[in-house]
Design an enzyme around this catalytic site. Structure first.
Site, PDB file in Angstrom:
ATOM      1  N   CYS A   1       0.721  -1.101  -0.119  1.00 20.75           N
ATOM      2  CA  CYS A   1       0.031   0.068  -0.053  1.00 20.75           C
ATOM      3  C   CYS A   1       0.753   1.390   0.084  1.00 20.75           C
ATOM      4  O   CYS A   1       0.220   2.332  -0.224  1.00 20.75           O
ATOM      5  CB  CYS A   1      -0.769   0.023   1.151  1.00 20.75           C
ATOM      6  SG  CYS A   1      -1.964  -1.430   1.071  1.00 20.75           S
TER       7      CYS A   1
ATOM      8  N   HIS B   1      -3.002   6.805   2.789  1.00 24.45           N
ATOM      9  CA  HIS B   1      -3.345   5.711   2.333  1.00 24.45           C
ATOM     10  C   HIS B   1      -4.655   5.319   3.564  1.00 24.45           C
ATOM     11  O   HIS B   1      -4.472   5.772   4.557  1.00 24.45           O
ATOM     12  CB  HIS B   1      -2.282   4.548   2.687  1.00 24.45           C
ATOM     13  CG  HIS B   1      -2.884   3.342   2.247  1.00 24.45           C
ATOM     14  ND1 HIS B   1      -3.657   2.827   1.369  1.00 24.45           N
ATOM     15  CD2 HIS B   1      -2.896   2.139   3.228  1.00 24.45           C
ATOM     16  CE1 HIS B   1      -3.985   1.707   1.628  1.00 24.45           C
ATOM     17  NE2 HIS B   1      -3.476   1.131   2.827  1.00 24.45           N
TER      18      HIS B   1
ATOM     19  N   ASN C   1     -10.514  -0.380   1.423  1.00 23.82           N
ATOM     20  CA  ASN C   1      -8.875  -0.200   1.237  1.00 23.82           C
ATOM     21  C   ASN C   1      -8.379  -0.729   0.026  1.00 23.82           C
ATOM     22  O   ASN C   1      -8.634  -1.913  -0.362  1.00 23.82           O
ATOM     23  CB  ASN C   1      -8.143  -0.886   2.327  1.00 23.82           C
ATOM     24  CG  ASN C   1      -6.480  -1.101   2.198  1.00 23.82           C
ATOM     25  OD1 ASN C   1      -6.098  -0.625   0.936  1.00 23.82           O
ATOM     26  ND2 ASN C   1      -5.823  -1.733   2.932  1.00 23.82           N
TER      27      ASN C   1
END
Ligand code: ACO
Length: 337
Positions: free
Chosen positions: A118, A264, A294
């Site tokens: 990520c 993020h 996510n």
């Protein structure tokens, strides 16, 4: 000379799955998911869509900003393609970037994938900027794309509620604008870190060379991702907090000078905890986790594009990206919009 973001784009698959819809197939509920993560829904790729399809669509949206009538014509001006992903079309090769290059109709433009989970987009911006800074390349396409729902165990309520599919893209260009001083523009600072000792906390356990699928094996769980949620949560809050401090210190600025933080988004509570520790108003963060969950490598570029298109950024604004994820990795960029 500055390295500026001259265009942005994003794509999310059509199919949207709400928390309530998930609760029909696994033992969960909207209240638990929202209160523990801030997630309300996620988008899921169609069966015939792979990561490169999402990446291509996001790239075209960014290219459309350069050439509204004929985005593929603008693709011919690209000197480099970097795709960051944790869920490539194929294990090993070819890279998603090569598939995207071909879809864009390009013949020899260099293209490669970058893996930093990520944090991928934060790493990829720095890598692409370094490659165009050297002089021979001027314009780079950087895409963050993932179809994590395909490597998620849909019977594991501890992970499957957390992820969605998406892609976001930016076009970076070397320009004549100054990179220092009051008129500075573009990418001004990147800080990248990794903590490989935490590799086991968040990983795809099967299918690689460490634990390959064996001939004749009955595979009931494919290369699903495994996550130690508590350990990752603790790591993420600290990484997030440290990264914001590090970026501010490195540039000698205060948080008041930062117009927007594009984080993020794995869990809204991680951002709230870090914001509280640092005394930052939550409104300073651009958040869309409620709609998308996510989306790993796509989260930051999707949020950046949405924020820019909705008028949330003004030319000259100082913005910060902050990422964390598997590896474990974390990092951030400071960008003058
Ligand atoms: N619905 C209902 N109940 C659930 C669900 C669910 N979806 N998931 C877990 N529960 C239950 C558990 O079974 C447990 O029940 P019990 O107490 O009866 O045993 C209870 O809820 C608490 O479970 P925890 O796992 O302790 O829940 P926690 O509050 O820690 O939240 C979460 C879990 C959301 C995963 C959190 O730990 C987290 O966000 N971790 C970090 C995630 C992250 O940042 N990931 C990065 C990914 S980035 C990348 O690189 C892919």
């Amino acid at each position: 000379m500055a390295i500026e973001i001259i265009a942005t784009g994003h794509y999310v698959p059509e199919k949207r799955v709400t928390n309530d819809e998930l609760s029909w197939v696994i033992d969960t509920n909207d209240e638990w998911i929202r209160s523990h993560t801030g997630i309300g829904a996620r988008h899921v790729a169609a069966d015939d869509q792979a990561t490169s399809d999402l990446a291509y669509n996001a790239a075209v949206e960014a290219l459309r900003q350069l050439s509204p009538e004929n985005p593929l014509e603008a693709a011919e001006t690209l000197d480099l393609i970097v795709v960051c992903t944790s869920s490539p079309d194929f294990v090993g090769f070819p890279s998603v970037a090569c598939v995207v290059q071909d879809k864009l109709g390009l013949k020899s433009t260099p293209a490669f994938d970058l893996i930093a989970a990520c944090t991928g987009f934060v790493y990829a911006l720095d890598a692409a900027a370094a490659m165009i800074q050297t002089g021979s390349r001027k314009r780079a396409l950087v895409v963050g794309a993932d179809v994590l729902t395909r490597i998620t165990d849909w019977s594991d309520r501890g992970t499957c509620v957390l992820f969605g599919d998406a892609a976001g893209a930016v076009i970076l260009e070397r320009t004549d604008a100054p990179s220092a001083g009051p008129e500075r523009r573009g990418l001004v600072q990147s800080i990248l870190h990794a903590e490989g000792s935490g590799a086991n906390e968040l990983m795809c356990t099967r299918g690689g060379t460490r634990n390959p699928f064996k001939k004749g094996e009955i595979v009931d769980k494919t290369g699903y991702l495994y996550m130690n949620g508590r350990a990752v949560y603790t790591f993420a809050v600290k990484a997030f907090t440290d990264m914001i401090r590090e970026l501010l210190d490195a540039d000698g600025i205060s948080i008041d000078q930062v117009a927007k933080i594009i984080p993020h988004q794995a869990n809204e509570r991680i951002i709230q905890a870090a914001a509280k520790r640092l005394g930052i108003e939550e409104s300073k963060f651009y958040l869309n986790i409620a709609q998308y969950a996510n989306t790993s490598n796509a989260t930051i570029p999707v949020a950046l594009d949405e924020c820019a298109r909705s008028g949330g950024l003004t030319k000259g604004d100082l913005i910060m990206t902050v990422g964390f994820g598997g590896g474990l990795t974390y990092g951030g960029n400071l960008i003058v919009w």
